[in-house]
Design an enzyme around this catalytic site. Structure first.
Site, PDB file in Angstrom:
ATOM      1  N   GLY A  12      17.061  73.953  60.428  1.00  0.00           N
ATOM      2  CA  GLY A  12      17.358  75.340  59.317  1.00  0.00           C
ATOM      3  C   GLY A  12      16.972  76.571  59.743  1.00  0.00           C
ATOM      4  O   GLY A  12      16.488  77.449  58.884  1.00  0.00           O
ATOM      5  N   HIS A 110      29.242  79.253  63.773  1.00  0.00           N
ATOM      6  CA  HIS A 110      29.259  78.290  64.856  1.00  0.00           C
ATOM      7  C   HIS A 110      28.967  79.153  66.116  1.00  0.00           C
ATOM      8  O   HIS A 110      28.708  80.225  66.381  1.00  0.00           O
ATOM      9  CB  HIS A 110      30.901  78.241  64.992  1.00  0.00           C
TER      10      HIS A 110
END
Ligand code: GAR
Length: 207
Positions: A12, A110
């Site tokens: 995270g 990405h």
């Protein structure tokens, strides 16, 4: 003010970048209202808790197939009144139900310059391993809309990052995160919250 839901599966750090950006005012017109993890015990959930954000665990392993899992995620997002959905290191593929429920309201970060090093099998550290194997000198990160095509939605923001002599996949991953992902993800989320992105013929334009 838009409600932002963040989908996570791991550490995270991108979620943390979003939390920090919200606090410092980089994210305008949006508030992170919930974090949904596909993995139990993901450290991202700890980050949510530490910042007073609701964390929900929906383990992929508890659902028989992609359709059932996607339906559960969509139901949860609707129950949480999500306006915008951010895939921040979310490692589970969902089906078209979610794209229909949140058309051009979902973004993914990405860790490469799409259309290079993307698609099925290109996730996390594998991306950086392939970049090093191919010997490219410039990599980076991309934030794009989530559509039915894996890593194929309209590109919102990209940032290039230099590959350096002696890089390992781990070193390169960290540099791509620091120099690109943690910057362009909050920026793109802010643009989306402000309704400043339009899509025409599969191309995203920023006003
Ligand atoms: C990030 O590098 C993100 O771009 C990548 O996984 C990492 C998650 O890190 N996502 C993908 O590869 C998705 N295809 P984080 O949990 O620390 O944000």
């Amino acid at each position: 003010m838009k409600n932002i839901a963040v989908l996570v599966s791991g550490g995270g750090t991108n979620l943390q970048a979003l939390i920090d950006a919200e606090k410092s005012g980089i994210i305008k017109d949006g508030k992170i209202t919930c974090v949904i993890s596909s993995k139990e015990g993901a450290y991202a959930l700890e980050r949510a808790k530490n910042n007073g954000i609701k964390g929900i665990t929906l383990p992929r392993s508890e659902y028989s197939d992609v359709a059932a899992y996607t339906a559960a995620i969509v139901d949860t997002l609707k129950a949480e009144n999500a306006d915008i959905v951010v895939y921040a290191g979310f490692m589970t593929i969902l089906d078209e139900q979610i794209v229909k429920a949140f058309p051009y309201k979902m973004v993914n970060v990405h860790p490469a310059l799409i259309p290079s090093f993307c698609g099925k099998g290109f996730y996390g550290l594998h991306v950086h391993e392939e970049v090093l194997k191919r010997g490219v000198k410039l990599t980076g990160a991309t934030v794009h809309f989530v559509t039915e095509v894996c890593d194929g939605g309209p590109i919102i923001l990209q940032k290039g990052v230099e590959v350096k002599k002696g890089d390992t996949p781990e070193i390169l991953q960290r540099r791509v995160m620091e120099e690109a992902e943690w910057k362009i993800l909050p920026e793109a989320v802010s643009l989306l919250c402000q309704d400043r992105i339009t899509v025409r013929d599969d191309v995203a334009y920023i006003d």
